[in-house]
Design a protein around this motif. Structure first.
Motif, PDB file in Angstrom:
ATOM      1  N   SER A  23       0.826  -1.196   0.000  1.00  0.00           N
ATOM      2  CA  SER A  23       0.000   0.000   0.000  1.00  0.00           C
ATOM      3  C   SER A  23       0.871   1.261   0.000  1.00  0.00           C
ATOM      4  CB  SER A  23      -0.915  -0.029   1.229  1.00  0.00           C
ATOM      5  OG  SER A  23      -1.498   1.221   1.431  1.00  0.00           O
ATOM      6  N   MET A  24       1.905   1.272   0.839  1.00  0.00           N
ATOM      7  CA  MET A  24       2.830   2.407   0.905  1.00  0.00           C
ATOM      8  C   MET A  24       3.532   2.625  -0.438  1.00  0.00           C
ATOM      9  SD  MET A  24       5.370   2.779   4.145  1.00  0.00           S
ATOM     10  CE  MET A  24       4.731   1.570   5.272  1.00  0.00           C
ATOM     11  N   LEU A  25       4.012   1.537  -0.996  1.00  0.00           N
ATOM     12  CA  LEU A  25       4.776   1.620  -2.247  1.00  0.00           C
ATOM     13  C   LEU A  25       3.911   2.066  -3.421  1.00  0.00           C
ATOM     14  CD1 LEU A  25       6.904  -1.596  -1.821  1.00  0.00           C
ATOM     15  CD2 LEU A  25       7.808   0.736  -1.940  1.00  0.00           C
ATOM     16  N   MET A 108      14.284  -0.255  10.429  1.00  0.00           N
ATOM     17  CA  MET A 108      13.600  -0.925  11.532  1.00  0.00           C
ATOM     18  C   MET A 108      12.090  -0.852  11.326  1.00  0.00           C
ATOM     19  SD  MET A 108      15.655  -2.281  13.730  1.00  0.00           S
ATOM     20  CE  MET A 108      14.563  -2.521  15.129  1.00  0.00           C
ATOM     21  N   LYS A 109      11.403  -1.938  11.618  1.00  0.00           N
ATOM     22  CA  LYS A 109       9.944  -1.954  11.597  1.00  0.00           C
ATOM     23  C   LYS A 109       9.453  -1.346  12.908  1.00  0.00           C
ATOM     24  CE  LYS A 109       9.302  -6.136   8.842  1.00  0.00           C
ATOM     25  NZ  LYS A 109       8.800  -7.506   8.891  1.00  0.00           N
ATOM     26  N   PRO A 110       8.304  -0.716  12.971  1.00  0.00           N
ATOM     27  CA  PRO A 110       7.414  -0.484  11.842  1.00  0.00           C
ATOM     28  C   PRO A 110       7.995   0.542  10.863  1.00  0.00           C
ATOM     29  CG  PRO A 110       6.602   0.665  13.784  1.00  0.00           C
ATOM     30  CD  PRO A 110       7.802  -0.127  14.209  1.00  0.00           C
ATOM     31  N   ILE A 111       7.800   0.285   9.593  1.00  0.00           N
ATOM     32  CA  ILE A 111       8.348   1.131   8.534  1.00  0.00           C
ATOM     33  C   ILE A 111       7.492   2.384   8.385  1.00  0.00           C
ATOM     34  CG2 ILE A 111       8.934   1.236   6.069  1.00  0.00           C
ATOM     35  CD1 ILE A 111      10.566  -0.832   7.732  1.00  0.00           C
ATOM     36  N   ARG A 112       8.153   3.516   8.341  1.00  0.00           N
ATOM     37  CA  ARG A 112       7.445   4.772   8.074  1.00  0.00           C
ATOM     38  C   ARG A 112       7.695   5.158   6.631  1.00  0.00           C
ATOM     39  NH1 ARG A 112       9.542   5.876  13.045  1.00  0.00           N
ATOM     40  NH2 ARG A 112      10.936   7.539  12.429  1.00  0.00           N
ATOM     41  N   ASN A 113       6.669   5.660   5.993  1.00  0.00           N
ATOM     42  CA  ASN A 113       6.726   5.978   4.571  1.00  0.00           C
ATOM     43  C   ASN A 113       7.906   6.888   4.212  1.00  0.00           C
ATOM     44  OD1 ASN A 113       5.600   5.642   1.980  1.00  0.00           O
ATOM     45  ND2 ASN A 113       4.703   7.677   2.109  1.00  0.00           N
ATOM     46  N   ASP A 114       8.112   7.957   4.966  1.00  0.00           N
ATOM     47  CA  ASP A 114       9.207   8.898   4.675  1.00  0.00           C
ATOM     48  C   ASP A 114      10.563   8.216   4.736  1.00  0.00           C
ATOM     49  OD1 ASP A 114       7.341  10.843   4.380  1.00  0.00           O
ATOM     50  OD2 ASP A 114       7.789  11.899   6.248  1.00  0.00           O
ATOM     51  N   ASP A 115      10.750   7.378   5.771  1.00  0.00           N
ATOM     52  CA  ASP A 115      12.021   6.664   5.923  1.00  0.00           C
ATOM     53  C   ASP A 115      12.250   5.725   4.745  1.00  0.00           C
ATOM     54  OD1 ASP A 115      12.330   7.935   8.352  1.00  0.00           O
ATOM     55  OD2 ASP A 115      11.610   6.228   9.527  1.00  0.00           O
ATOM     56  N   LEU A 116      11.186   5.037   4.339  1.00  0.00           N
ATOM     57  CA  LEU A 116      11.284   4.101   3.223  1.00  0.00           C
ATOM     58  C   LEU A 116      11.661   4.838   1.934  1.00  0.00           C
ATOM     59  CD1 LEU A 116      10.992   1.249   2.081  1.00  0.00           C
ATOM     60  CD2 LEU A 116       8.552   1.705   1.786  1.00  0.00           C
ATOM     61  N   LEU A 117      11.006   5.943   1.663  1.00  0.00           N
ATOM     62  CA  LEU A 117      11.294   6.711   0.442  1.00  0.00           C
ATOM     63  C   LEU A 117      12.726   7.240   0.439  1.00  0.00           C
ATOM     64  CD1 LEU A 117       7.970   8.689  -0.105  1.00  0.00           C
ATOM     65  CD2 LEU A 117       8.708   6.532  -1.126  1.00  0.00           C
ATOM     66  N   LYS A 118      13.182   7.737   1.571  1.00  0.00           N
ATOM     67  CA  LYS A 118      14.565   8.237   1.660  1.00  0.00           C
ATOM     68  C   LYS A 118      15.565   7.122   1.416  1.00  0.00           C
ATOM     69  CE  LYS A 118      13.639  11.997   4.870  1.00  0.00           C
ATOM     70  NZ  LYS A 118      13.456  12.249   6.287  1.00  0.00           N
ATOM     71  N   LYS A 119      15.319   5.970   2.042  1.00  0.00           N
ATOM     72  CA  LYS A 119      16.238   4.840   1.890  1.00  0.00           C
ATOM     73  C   LYS A 119      16.222   4.327   0.446  1.00  0.00           C
ATOM     74  CE  LYS A 119      18.244   3.248   4.901  1.00  0.00           C
ATOM     75  NZ  LYS A 119      19.577   3.519   5.416  1.00  0.00           N
ATOM     76  N   MET A 120      15.038   4.254  -0.158  1.00  0.00           N
ATOM     77  CA  MET A 120      14.948   3.829  -1.563  1.00  0.00           C
ATOM     78  C   MET A 120      15.733   4.768  -2.461  1.00  0.00           C
ATOM     79  SD  MET A 120      10.957   2.629  -1.848  1.00  0.00           S
ATOM     80  CE  MET A 120      10.954   2.576  -3.640  1.00  0.00           C
TER      81      MET A 120
END
Length: 125
Positions: A23-25, A108-120
């Motif tokens: 859903s986030m992706l 680290m879980k739970p994954i936050r959308n902003d963190d995921l986008l930055k890491k990607m």
């Protein structure tokens, strides 16, 4: 991150985590498709069947083949070695092992959308 056609392989044995990640992706304009796998073995099968995966989001603690085992298999395969892999886990103690096994990033879980986008953005060229 300029691309808008990313195909992401999300690997997690927890169906709720998988749906949340998808859903986030899918809200991200850079992602075209999210392929799901429930363990490392299934994910390796997906990687063998498809040559269009751009990024792997990988849980560590899974049955059958865990994330560290999968990392080692992917990094040992000449055709898959360059694939960026971000490890997602609740176990902070696995960070060094994951990075030493070839992970490009760690969240680290739970994954936050902003963190995921930055890491990607840091692992996708």
């Amino acid at each position: 991150m300029q691309r808008t056609d990313l195909i992401v392989l999300a690997v997690d044995d927890d169906i709720i985590n998988l749906k949340l990640l998808k859903s986030m992706l899918m809200k991200n304009s850079h992602v075209k498709e999210v392929v799901e796998a429930k363990n490392g073995s299934d994910a390796i099968g997906v990687l063998k069947a498809r040559d269009d995966i751009d990024l792997i989001l990988l849980d560590i603690i899974m049955p059958i083949m865990n994330g560290i085992e999968m990392l080692k298999v992917v990094r040992a395969d000449d055709n898959l070695r360059q694939l960026p892999i971000i490890v997602l886990t609740t176990d902070e103690t696995k960070k060094n092992e994951a990075l030493e096994s070839g992970a490009n990033g760690f969240l680290m879980k739970p994954i936050r959308n902003d963190d995921l986008l930055k890491k990607m953005a840091t692992v996708i060229l």
